[in-house]
Design an enzyme around this catalytic site. Structure first.
Site, PDB file in Angstrom:
ATOM      1  CD  GLU A   1      -2.970   1.248   2.587  1.00  0.00           C
ATOM      2  OE1 GLU A   1      -3.630   1.758   2.797  1.00  0.00           O
ATOM      3  OE2 GLU A   1      -2.528   0.235   3.282  1.00  0.00           O
TER       4      GLU A   1
ATOM      5  CD  GLU B   1      -2.694   5.275  -1.084  1.00  0.00           C
ATOM      6  OE1 GLU B   1      -2.469   7.110  -1.488  1.00  0.00           O
ATOM      7  OE2 GLU B   1      -3.428   4.503  -1.900  1.00  0.00           O
TER       8      GLU B   1
ATOM      9  CG  HIS C   1      -2.254  13.111  -7.451  1.00  0.00           C
ATOM     10  ND1 HIS C   1      -3.561  13.587  -6.619  1.00  0.00           N
ATOM     11  CD2 HIS C   1      -2.469  11.914  -7.520  1.00  0.00           C
ATOM     12  CE1 HIS C   1      -4.207  12.565  -6.994  1.00  0.00           C
ATOM     13  NE2 HIS C   1      -3.785  11.151  -7.616  1.00  0.00           N
TER      14      HIS C   1
ATOM     15  CG  ASP D   1       6.643  22.404  -6.852  1.00  0.00           C
ATOM     16  OD1 ASP D   1       5.124  21.309  -6.166  1.00  0.00           O
ATOM     17  OD2 ASP D   1       5.888  23.844  -7.068  1.00  0.00           O
TER      18      ASP D   1
ATOM     19  CG  HIS E   1      -3.952   3.077 -13.051  1.00  0.00           C
ATOM     20  ND1 HIS E   1      -5.318   3.666 -13.305  1.00  0.00           N
ATOM     21  CD2 HIS E   1      -3.909   4.040 -11.829  1.00  0.00           C
ATOM     22  CE1 HIS E   1      -5.305   4.948 -13.093  1.00  0.00           C
ATOM     23  NE2 HIS E   1      -4.876   5.257 -12.506  1.00  0.00           N
ATOM     24  CB  SER E   2      -0.464  -2.558 -13.790  1.00  0.00           C
ATOM     25  OG  SER E   2       0.112  -3.545 -13.065  1.00  0.00           O
TER      26      SER E   2
ATOM     27  CG  ASP F   1      -3.791  -5.652 -12.167  1.00  0.00           C
ATOM     28  OD1 ASP F   1      -3.142  -5.891 -10.916  1.00  0.00           O
ATOM     29  OD2 ASP F   1      -3.074  -5.603 -13.184  1.00  0.00           O
TER      30      ASP F   1
ATOM     31  CB  THR G   1      -1.271  -9.004 -11.011  1.00  0.00           C
ATOM     32  OG1 THR G   1      -1.381  -8.239 -12.176  1.00  0.00           O
ATOM     33  CG2 THR G   1      -1.533 -10.521 -11.483  1.00  0.00           C
TER      34      THR G   1
ATOM     35  CG  ASP H   1       1.175  -7.433 -14.410  1.00  0.00           C
ATOM     36  OD1 ASP H   1       0.435  -6.742 -14.149  1.00  0.00           O
ATOM     37  OD2 ASP H   1       1.041  -8.784 -13.591  1.00  0.00           O
TER      38      ASP H   1
END
Length: 361
Positions: free
Chosen positions: A63, A67, A74, A95, A202-203, A220, A222, A227
């Site tokens: 996690e 993040e 972001h 920055d 997002h994998s 997903d 995995t 991947d």
């Protein structure tokens, strides 16, 4: 001796001289364990060790990695030349403003839930006396290196402190139209193909706040491997919501326990991006190369590359890929909603056994 032979010999000698020069430019770091191409990189090895042990749970693609990678984006995407042309502040890009002005930027709707990782990382940045911009990009690259199949990301060092918070509304939302998403990225200097490449993140990602009833729900099956499986599973016909229905920015998923962003669903099916999306299916080499290139560009938004020092050598080498693209058990090729009609969809193996169910991270 022929002219061609002479040129060949001189080429070899030149290559040896270049290689020798590259070797002699390495310096021994004071810790006695590492060498670096620039002395400013030496202290970063200790930072990396601390991050691996204390932030990434001994080197897990978990996690905190998800993040931290999200945070790199972001922070960096807060950059708008279009606003600057209107004589407004367009943000400083990568920055660290999201950490320096955390009470402002973490309150933006698009940054929902990002305050958790900002609060965790902030003491590390202070402890190691790094600017927030440098620390965010370093932590993202180090955490990502724990994911099997990941490319080793570039890390450039030397970002100055942020001077002001980013303006709101520069971070794309999962409920934005594809046209709006592509326009926002184009303003920051990214092509539609590069947008698709960045979505490969997002994998190794999960959602906490799209459906707050099911935090930690992966995109997903995995989630600890970098991947192309997310590019397969987003194209599967959506049939269910893993938690509650009616959440803004969510589309139906094909697998129990897996969440699908509306933006991913739409980008995968839009004629401007569908073929690039499909091109990653089963193509690990392209996935790694395109993502690394797009991330290198993202990580220095707002900066001049010539003003930074390449310290990529401090980033650990990721483990090799441990998975391959496949159709999850319980589904078949008929469940793929192919949106790129110019190129045949790759032939993929189909998992045997009971229908796939995805566990939270």
């Amino acid at each position: 001796m022929s002219f061609k032979a002479l040129i060949s010999i001189l080429s070899v000698v030149g290559a040896i001289q270049v290689a020798t020069a590259a070797t002699t430019h390495k310096i021994a770091c004071p810790d006695g364990k590492h060498t670096a191409s620039n002395a400013v990189c030496c202290p970063l090895f200790a930072v990396v060790d601390d991050l691996q042990e204390s932030l990434f749970d001994g080197g897990e693609c978990g996690e905190e990695t998800h993040e931290s990678l999200r945070l790199t984006f972001h922070d960096a995407i807060g950059f708008s030349p279009a606003l600057a042309r209107q004589h407004k502040f367009g943000g400083g890009g990568a920055d660290g403003s999201i950490m320096m002005f955390d009470t402002i930027e973490t309150a933006f709707h698009a940054n929902g839930g990002i305050d958790d990782i900002v609060n965790v990382q902030k003491p590390f940045a202070a402890k190691h006396n790094l600017t927030a911009g440098d620390f965010i990009q370093l932590a993202g690259a180090v955490g990502f290196s724990n994911c099997a199949g990941a490319p080793r990301l570039e890390y450039l060092h030397g970002r100055p402190p942020a001077v002001a918070p980013s303006p709101d509304l520069l971070v794309p939302e999962p409920f934005d139209s594809v046209t709006k998403i592509l326009a926002r990225f184009a303003d920051a200097g990214f092509s539609p193909d590069e947008v698709v490449a960045l979505l490969a993140s997002h994998s190794v990602a999960a959602a906490d706040h799209v459906d707050p009833t099911i935090p930690g729900t992966p995109f997903d099956s995995t989630a600890s491997s970098f991947d192309s499986q997310v590019f397969v599973e987003v194209l599967l016909r959506g049939t269910l919501f893993p938690g509650t229905a009616g959440n803004q920015g969510e589309s139906k998923s094909a697998l129990k326990g897996e969440i699908r962003l509306q933006s991913d669903n739409d980008v995968a099916r839009d004629p401007r991006t569908a073929c690039e999306w499909q091109s990653f299916v089963g193509n690990q080499a392209k996935l790694q190369s395109a993502f690394r290139a797009a991330m290198s560009k993202l990580a220095i938004l707002g900066h001049n590359r010539r003003d930074l020092v390449d310290c990529s050598e401090v980033i650990p080498i990721p483990p090799p890929a441990n998975s391959r693209a496949h159709i999850p058990a319980g589904l078949s090729r008929r469940d793929i909603e192919q949106s790129c009609h110019q190129v045949p969809f790759p032939v993929l193996p189909v998992d045997a056994g009971p229908a796939t169910s995805v566990a939270p991270v």
